[in-house]
Design an enzyme around this catalytic site. Structure first.
Site, mmCIF file in Angstrom:
data_model
loop_
_atom_site.group_PDB
_atom_site.id
_atom_site.type_symbol
_atom_site.label_atom_id
_atom_site.label_comp_id
_atom_site.label_asym_id
_atom_site.label_seq_id
_atom_site.Cartn_x
_atom_site.Cartn_y
_atom_site.Cartn_z
ATOM 1 N N ASP A 59 18.217 2.584 -6.732
ATOM 2 C CA ASP A 59 17.838 1.159 -6.764
ATOM 3 C C ASP A 59 19.021 0.268 -6.408
ATOM 4 O OD1 ASP A 59 16.071 -0.944 -7.106
ATOM 5 O OD2 ASP A 59 16.477 -1.130 -9.251
ATOM 6 N N HIS A 78 18.344 -0.706 2.907
ATOM 7 C CA HIS A 78 17.640 0.582 2.865
ATOM 8 C C HIS A 78 18.292 1.584 3.824
ATOM 9 C CE1 HIS A 78 14.751 -1.162 0.250
ATOM 10 N NE2 HIS A 78 14.177 -1.941 1.153
ATOM 11 N N LEU A 119 19.927 24.175 -2.512
ATOM 12 C CA LEU A 119 19.521 22.993 -3.289
ATOM 13 C C LEU A 119 18.081 22.653 -2.945
ATOM 14 C CD1 LEU A 119 20.646 20.402 -5.019
ATOM 15 C CD2 LEU A 119 20.522 19.273 -2.808
#
Ligand code: IPE
Ligand code: IPE
Ligand code: MG
Length: 244
Positions: free
Chosen positions: A17, A34, A128
């Site tokens: 955020d 973004h 991962l």
């Protein structure tokens, strides 16, 4: 004394955020924030791999983010499609296994195809697991899981519901980090975060770096995870028996 099962959490979840504020402070359009956020995610994935994290789950677009201005929503969709094309080959090379979690019916055919191809291209990787929660909400997830069980006529139990959720392929997160200063879940991992350790940072997501991650891990390592038990019980318990 610490019961955080080692300094490095197995599964880290992140609410990424602060992109909009990062851009606004620089007099840039929110989409620039973004875009910078994608760079932070790339840094974060690398740092997690280096530190031995096995599962990383990130919140990229919430069910409620459709309420944003139309140009921001379409910009985010476009950004996802572009990031997939650009990042997947490197992620595949780095041993990252990609999963997209969220409702796909609201997405364009182009975005849906991109998600499927990215998952297929990385399915064999083991270093991962990267879960990207896109068009995701914890309430949506619990509801779709319950509806799927009901449609199959299966009983609803904790374990059957858990198995029907979008993150059934990984254990619950050990540590949840939220950047950007807000102290709320915003409909992220409502079911899975029942016993997750929470860490909040004021750092805006585009400014995220290894120092934030290391601070969060240091904090995590000092936590005592009791899962309902007492401290005294933990001193004598078998560490393998400590999960719920
Ligand atoms: C998080 O950053 C990214 C998404 C929700 C897509 P924000 O866009 O919420 O950034 P702020 O909170 O407005 O600064
Ligand atoms: C949560 O951030 C969603 C993502 C990071 C994708 P928001 O910025 O949408 O959350 P609220 O609206 O401040 O709670
Ligand atoms: Mg926000």
């Amino acid at each position: 004394m610490s019961t955080a099962q080692g300094a490095i959490p197995h599964h880290v979840a992140i609410v990424m955020d602060g992109n909009g504020r990062w851009a606004t402070r620089r007099l840039l359009p929110r989409l620039a924030g973004h875009r910078q956020g994608v760079e932070s995610l790339r840094r974060c994935v690398r740092a997690c791999v280096e530190r031995g994290v096995r599962v990383l789950t990130v919140f990229a677009f919430s069910s409620e983010n459709w309420n944003r201005p139309a140009d921001e929503v379409s910009g985010l969709m476009e950004l996802l499609a572009k990031a997939l094309t650009r990042e997947v080959p490197q992620l595949a090379q780095d041993g990252v296994q990609l999963h997209f979690v969220g409702e796909q019916t609201g997405l364009s055919a182009k975005v849906r195809d991109g998600l499927r191809q990215a998952e297929a291209a990385t399915a064999g990787n083991q270093r991962l697991v990267l879960n990207v929660c896109f068009n995701y909400g914890g309430r949506w997830d619990i509801t779709q899981a319950a509806a799927a069980l009901a449609a199959r006529g299966e009983p609803i139990t904790e374990s059957s519901l858990n198995a029907a959720l979008g993150l059934a392929h990984v254990p619950d997160p050990d540590l949840l980090i939220r950047t950007g200063g807000e102290m709320r879940l915003s409909n992220f991992l409502l079911w899975q975060a029942a016993y997750t350790e929470l860490y909040f940072s004021d750092r805006l997501w585009p400014d995220f770096d290894e120092s934030v991650l290391d601070q969060a891990f240091a904090d995590y390592a000092a936590r005592e995870r009791r899962f309902g038990r007492t401290s005294a019980q933990l001193q004598s318990a078998d560490p393998d028996g400590l999960r719920i």
